[in-house]
Enzyme design. Sequence first.
Site, mmCIF file in Angstrom:
data_model
loop_
_atom_site.group_PDB
_atom_site.id
_atom_site.type_symbol
_atom_site.label_atom_id
_atom_site.label_comp_id
_atom_site.label_asym_id
_atom_site.label_seq_id
_atom_site.Cartn_x
_atom_site.Cartn_y
_atom_site.Cartn_z
ATOM 1 C CD GLU A 60 -4.618 -6.698 -4.966
ATOM 2 O OE1 GLU A 60 -5.824 -7.010 -4.937
ATOM 3 O OE2 GLU A 60 -4.184 -5.697 -5.537
ATOM 4 C CB CYS A 90 -5.377 -7.758 5.388
ATOM 5 S SG CYS A 90 -6.976 -7.627 4.588
ATOM 6 C CB CYS A 144 -15.987 -11.621 -3.740
ATOM 7 S SG CYS A 144 -17.234 -11.811 -2.453
ATOM 8 C CB CYS A 200 -20.663 -5.268 -1.622
ATOM 9 S SG CYS A 200 -20.905 -6.710 -0.581
ATOM 10 C CB CYS A 242 -16.488 -4.316 -2.519
ATOM 11 S SG CYS A 242 -15.089 -5.446 -2.411
ATOM 12 C CG HIS A 287 -21.116 -2.296 5.204
ATOM 13 N ND1 HIS A 287 -20.139 -2.024 6.134
ATOM 14 C CD2 HIS A 287 -20.573 -3.216 4.360
ATOM 15 C CE1 HIS A 287 -19.056 -2.741 5.854
ATOM 16 N NE2 HIS A 287 -19.293 -3.463 4.804
ATOM 17 C CG ASN A 327 -10.679 3.234 2.091
ATOM 18 O OD1 ASN A 327 -10.324 4.291 2.603
ATOM 19 N ND2 ASN A 327 -10.616 2.078 2.724
ATOM 20 C CB CYS A 343 -11.310 -1.698 3.633
ATOM 21 S SG CYS A 343 -10.663 -2.108 5.202
HETATM 22 N N1 SAH Z 1 -16.087 -10.425 2.225
HETATM 23 C C1 SAH Z 1 -15.856 -10.100 3.578
HETATM 24 C C2 SAH Z 1 -14.419 -9.803 3.897
HETATM 25 C C3 SAH Z 1 -13.641 -8.954 2.911
HETATM 26 S S1 SAH Z 1 -14.027 -7.272 2.774
HETATM 27 C C4 SAH Z 1 -16.743 -8.944 4.004
HETATM 28 O O1 SAH Z 1 -17.326 -8.309 3.147
HETATM 29 O O2 SAH Z 1 -16.862 -8.724 5.202
HETATM 30 C C5 SAH Z 1 -13.360 -6.532 4.250
HETATM 31 C C6 SAH Z 1 -14.061 -5.239 4.645
HETATM 32 O O3 SAH Z 1 -13.780 -4.164 3.716
HETATM 33 C C7 SAH Z 1 -15.575 -5.399 4.664
HETATM 34 O O4 SAH Z 1 -16.116 -4.851 5.820
HETATM 35 C C8 SAH Z 1 -15.963 -4.620 3.442
HETATM 36 O O5 SAH Z 1 -17.287 -4.232 3.485
HETATM 37 C C9 SAH Z 1 -14.978 -3.466 3.468
HETATM 38 N N2 SAH Z 1 -14.953 -2.706 2.217
HETATM 39 C C10 SAH Z 1 -15.259 -3.130 0.968
HETATM 40 N N3 SAH Z 1 -15.148 -2.109 0.075
HETATM 41 C C11 SAH Z 1 -14.751 -1.017 0.783
HETATM 42 C C12 SAH Z 1 -14.440 0.335 0.416
HETATM 43 N N4 SAH Z 1 -14.494 0.755 -0.841
HETATM 44 N N5 SAH Z 1 -14.052 1.181 1.406
HETATM 45 C C13 SAH Z 1 -13.947 0.743 2.702
HETATM 46 N N6 SAH Z 1 -14.221 -0.513 3.075
HETATM 47 C C14 SAH Z 1 -14.618 -1.394 2.142
HETATM 48 FE FE1 SF4 Z 2 -17.222 -9.732 -1.425
HETATM 49 FE FE2 SF4 Z 2 -16.260 -7.235 -1.362
HETATM 50 FE FE3 SF4 Z 2 -18.763 -7.717 -0.567
HETATM 51 FE FE4 SF4 Z 2 -16.718 -8.583 0.943
HETATM 52 S S1 SF4 Z 2 -17.238 -6.452 0.496
HETATM 53 S S2 SF4 Z 2 -18.560 -9.742 0.368
HETATM 54 S S3 SF4 Z 2 -15.218 -9.081 -0.670
HETATM 55 S S4 SF4 Z 2 -17.951 -7.997 -2.647
#
Ligand code: SAH
Ligand code: SF4
Length: 339
Positions: free
Chosen positions: A90, A105, A112, A116, A119, A214, A288, A331
């Site tokens: 995406e 973006c 990935c 996390c 995510c 975070h 989110n 995000c």
């Molecule tokens: N992998 C990289 C970049 C992609 S994620 C990273 O983790 O930084 C981009 C941003 O979206 C990151 O700060 C991530 O922590 C945030 N993100 C992931 N899941 C989210 C969610 N459910 N709600 C809000 N932000 C989220």
């Molecule tokens: Fe990977 Fe999502 Fe964690 Fe970013 S926030 S490092 S995309 S698992």
Amino acid sequence: MKILSGLSLQEIEEITDELKASKFRARQIHNWIYLKSVKEIDEMTDLSVKFREELKKVAKVTDIKIKVKQVSSDGTIKYLLEYPDGECVETVLMRFDNRANLTACVSSQVGCAVNCSFCATGKRGFIRNLNYKEIIEQVLMIQRDTDLKVTNVVFMGQGEPLLNLDNVLKAMEIFNENFQIGARRLTVSTSGIIPQINKLAELDMQSTLAVSLHAPNHEIRLKLMQIEDKYNMSDLHKALKNYVEKTGRRITIEYLLIKDLNDTIESAKELAHYLKDIKCNVNLIPYNPTAENDYQRPSNNSIMKFKFLLEHSGKKVTVRLERGADIDAACGQLKGKVC
Ligand code: SAH
Ligand code: SF4
């Protein structure tokens, strides 16, 4: 068959040389691809019909497809793009009403590995890296589809950019040189891959480094991000200080706010303490919702309280505006598949 999107001027010159055309033709093709974002060779109207026919025998503009396009009520557009091997990612285009900026973006990987807990992308696991051409194609696709020029690129789509660093750096170079997007308008967001942050410090990166912190301490971060086990916050602190010293650049700290987990007054104070000697701005991201877990978004009241406490410690703090949540483009909501 050569794919023109992603080629440097020299690489396009190799094609025009083969076709016994002048170097000037290569420059024209280059402009059509990067500045005018054409979809077809036939749109390159300052090339003769005869030359276009010859070019079409050996090259085409792109080989990726828009599989799904969704437009949010706030103007955000989410694309699901398909590469020739069938993998999809995406890409999101965000427009902020109060600025002339158009921010893409982009994704750096399919899936990935960092996984996390909050995510949606991480839940798929790691599928493969995107090469630099596949990364820049995302921006070209947006430009072709909207007829608009992207002004900013953030590596905040799917994937961990620092685990695909060579391709990300090459893509950034092309954004800079071919798309004429200034280095300062490029942002790389990482979950905190320390050796690669050190490498970016050595390279004296001129773009913005955003770090997904975070959490205010090791225990909370470990609950949210497995990567904390490998690259913990105290080592990360050293790497960030080193980065600022070497590059002189201010870091962006991303902090996801989750109700009752990391949004308390104690957390804000602890975070302020952790960041006190790091030159940074803080970007608060209210969580989110995704289908995969039951975390909750904090109330606006506690978001503002958290913001105030950090500001009180001297940091510049912004709250990230949620974009495109009605189409799951915000995000952390990107999955890279049709839901
Ligand atoms: N992998 C990289 C970049 C992609 S994620 C990273 O983790 O930084 C981009 C941003 O979206 C990151 O700060 C991530 O922590 C945030 N993100 C992931 N899941 C989210 C969610 N459910 N709600 C809000 N932000 C989220
Ligand atoms: Fe990977 Fe999502 Fe964690 Fe970013 S926030 S490092 S995309 S698992």
